[in-house]
Scaffold this motif. Structure first.
Motif, PDB file in Angstrom:
ATOM      1  N   GLN A  38       0.440  -1.088  -0.029  1.00 31.11           N
ATOM      2  CA  GLN A  38       0.025  -0.097   0.112  1.00 31.11           C
ATOM      3  C   GLN A  38       0.778   1.378  -0.246  1.00 31.11           C
ATOM      4  O   GLN A  38       0.781   2.175   0.079  1.00 31.11           O
ATOM      5  CB  GLN A  38      -0.793  -0.202   0.767  1.00 31.11           C
ATOM      6  CG  GLN A  38      -1.210  -0.951   1.302  1.00 31.11           C
ATOM      7  CD  GLN A  38      -3.047  -1.499   2.514  1.00 31.11           C
ATOM      8  OE1 GLN A  38      -2.688  -0.630   3.412  1.00 31.11           O
ATOM      9  NE2 GLN A  38      -3.539  -1.797   2.101  1.00 31.11           N
ATOM     10  N   ALA A  39       2.237   1.414  -0.005  1.00 32.15           N
ATOM     11  CA  ALA A  39       2.892   2.392   0.576  1.00 32.15           C
ATOM     12  C   ALA A  39       3.119   3.297  -0.786  1.00 32.15           C
ATOM     13  O   ALA A  39       2.753   2.760  -1.965  1.00 32.15           O
ATOM     14  CB  ALA A  39       4.614   1.845   0.679  1.00 32.15           C
ATOM     15  N   GLN A  40       3.413   4.273  -0.695  1.00 31.36           N
ATOM     16  CA  GLN A  40       2.967   5.164  -2.087  1.00 31.36           C
ATOM     17  C   GLN A  40       4.669   5.905  -2.144  1.00 31.36           C
ATOM     18  O   GLN A  40       4.728   6.461  -3.025  1.00 31.36           O
ATOM     19  CB  GLN A  40       1.978   6.451  -2.324  1.00 31.36           C
ATOM     20  CG  GLN A  40       0.103   6.553  -1.870  1.00 31.36           C
ATOM     21  CD  GLN A  40       0.091   5.437  -3.260  1.00 31.36           C
ATOM     22  OE1 GLN A  40       0.592   5.415  -4.190  1.00 31.36           O
ATOM     23  NE2 GLN A  40      -0.506   4.015  -3.549  1.00 31.36           N
ATOM     24  N   THR A  41       5.308   6.102  -1.488  1.00 32.99           N
ATOM     25  CA  THR A  41       6.878   6.664  -1.099  1.00 32.99           C
ATOM     26  C   THR A  41       7.881   6.486  -0.933  1.00 32.99           C
ATOM     27  O   THR A  41       7.836   5.349   0.008  1.00 32.99           O
ATOM     28  CB  THR A  41       6.326   7.909  -0.544  1.00 32.99           C
ATOM     29  OG1 THR A  41       6.598   7.822   0.784  1.00 32.99           O
ATOM     30  CG2 THR A  41       5.339   8.576  -1.039  1.00 32.99           C
ATOM     31  N   HIS A  42       9.123   6.109  -1.417  1.00 28.26           N
ATOM     32  CA  HIS A  42      10.260   5.303  -0.712  1.00 28.26           C
ATOM     33  C   HIS A  42       9.998   5.636   0.706  1.00 28.26           C
ATOM     34  O   HIS A  42      10.670   4.702   0.943  1.00 28.26           O
ATOM     35  CB  HIS A  42      11.631   6.095  -2.092  1.00 28.26           C
ATOM     36  CG  HIS A  42      11.318   5.499  -3.265  1.00 28.26           C
ATOM     37  ND1 HIS A  42      12.094   4.270  -3.276  1.00 28.26           N
ATOM     38  CD2 HIS A  42      11.125   5.733  -4.279  1.00 28.26           C
ATOM     39  CE1 HIS A  42      12.433   4.124  -4.514  1.00 28.26           C
ATOM     40  NE2 HIS A  42      11.889   5.398  -5.208  1.00 28.26           N
ATOM     41  N   ALA A  43       9.603   6.525   0.842  1.00 27.26           N
ATOM     42  CA  ALA A  43      10.285   6.814   2.814  1.00 27.26           C
ATOM     43  C   ALA A  43       9.682   6.242   3.371  1.00 27.26           C
ATOM     44  O   ALA A  43       9.585   5.730   4.120  1.00 27.26           O
ATOM     45  CB  ALA A  43       9.482   8.169   2.701  1.00 27.26           C
ATOM     46  N   GLU A  44       7.845   5.759   3.037  1.00 27.04           N
ATOM     47  CA  GLU A  44       7.025   4.884   4.145  1.00 27.04           C
ATOM     48  C   GLU A  44       7.943   2.977   3.649  1.00 27.04           C
ATOM     49  O   GLU A  44       7.802   2.323   4.503  1.00 27.04           O
ATOM     50  CB  GLU A  44       5.536   4.257   2.535  1.00 27.04           C
ATOM     51  CG  GLU A  44       5.053   5.716   3.245  1.00 27.04           C
ATOM     52  CD  GLU A  44       3.698   5.830   2.665  1.00 27.04           C
ATOM     53  OE1 GLU A  44       2.961   5.286   2.893  1.00 27.04           O
ATOM     54  OE2 GLU A  44       3.716   6.639   1.228  1.00 27.04           O
ATOM     55  N   LEU A  45       8.153   2.594   2.400  1.00 28.13           N
ATOM     56  CA  LEU A  45       9.515   1.439   2.184  1.00 28.13           C
ATOM     57  C   LEU A  45      10.302   1.485   3.453  1.00 28.13           C
ATOM     58  O   LEU A  45      10.761   0.766   3.047  1.00 28.13           O
ATOM     59  CB  LEU A  45       9.445   1.222   0.781  1.00 28.13           C
ATOM     60  CG  LEU A  45       8.263   1.633  -0.008  1.00 28.13           C
ATOM     61  CD1 LEU A  45       8.414   0.946  -1.496  1.00 28.13           C
ATOM     62  CD2 LEU A  45       7.455  -0.513   0.361  1.00 28.13           C
ATOM     63  N   GLN A  46      11.252   3.045   3.019  1.00 24.99           N
ATOM     64  CA  GLN A  46      12.509   2.696   3.912  1.00 24.99           C
ATOM     65  C   GLN A  46      11.977   2.572   5.506  1.00 24.99           C
ATOM     66  O   GLN A  46      12.840   1.692   5.993  1.00 24.99           O
ATOM     67  CB  GLN A  46      12.743   4.088   3.769  1.00 24.99           C
ATOM     68  CG  GLN A  46      14.723   4.279   4.192  1.00 24.99           C
ATOM     69  CD  GLN A  46      14.997   3.042   4.044  1.00 24.99           C
ATOM     70  OE1 GLN A  46      15.450   2.883   2.621  1.00 24.99           O
ATOM     71  NE2 GLN A  46      15.897   2.465   4.900  1.00 24.99           N
ATOM     72  N   LEU A  47      10.657   3.042   5.552  1.00 24.36           N
ATOM     73  CA  LEU A  47      10.334   2.671   7.078  1.00 24.36           C
ATOM     74  C   LEU A  47      10.159   1.721   7.493  1.00 24.36           C
ATOM     75  O   LEU A  47      10.457   0.551   8.523  1.00 24.36           O
ATOM     76  CB  LEU A  47       9.049   3.837   7.517  1.00 24.36           C
ATOM     77  CG  LEU A  47       9.721   4.853   7.767  1.00 24.36           C
ATOM     78  CD1 LEU A  47       8.283   5.613   7.985  1.00 24.36           C
ATOM     79  CD2 LEU A  47      10.254   4.888   9.260  1.00 24.36           C
TER      80      LEU A  47
END
Length: 160
Positions: A38-47
């Motif tokens: 469901q992640a939209q950005t790289h920052a969400e995936l990085q977390l």
């Protein structure tokens, strides 16, 4: 920066590796997988993967690509084995057929066996065992015929 489908898949691969290595419990793994898709950005995936050994890195034309974990590398190619010598196979077949042919294939078995062993030493092909087996069976066939002729001569001499 927005995450692509490939970025999400990389994050899922890292999560799978973390779960397989025992770094994540089942419930947390399933939650992180759901959030990764469901992640939209790289920052969400990085977390989601920050506490794991390998995480997704934004791909740009100037940024170096991260090393692929060994778990995701393709298997190394195995070298092709050397081919089996055809004369060795022929020697074995002739040797096996010796009883069926009443010993007529014994001589070809011996000839092919010696030829195959010489070729195998020269070229490094496989099949030395086949060549030796053909030689043994061929020589057994020849010795059987010699024994038969000696017995026939002895029977003929004693009947005179």
């Amino acid at each position: 920066m927005r995450a692509s489908h490939a970025d999400r898949e990389r994050a899922v691969d890292v999560l799978k590796a973390g779960f397989a290595e025992g770094r994540l419990p089942q419930q947390e793994y399933e939650q992180r997988i759901g959030r990764a898709y469901q992640a939209q950005t790289h920052a969400e995936l990085q977390l989601l993967v920050a506490d794991l050994p390998q995480g997704p890195v934004p791909q740009s034309q100037f940024a170096p690509r991260p090393a692929v974990p060994p778990a995701f590398m393709p298997m190394p190619m195995q070298p092709m084995p050397a081919p089996t010598n055809g004369s060795a196979t022929g020697a074995l077949v002739c040797g096996i057929l010796t009883p069926v042919t009443w010993g007529l294939s014994s001589i070809p078995a011996v000839i092919l066996g010696h030829k195959a062993r010489a070729e195998i030493r020269r070229t490094g092909e496989r099949g030395d065992g086949q060549a030796v087996a053909g030689l043994i069976l061929g020589w057994l066939g020849i010795s059987g015929w010699l024994l038969f002729f000696v017995l026939m001569v002895l029977v003929g001499v004693t009947n005179l």
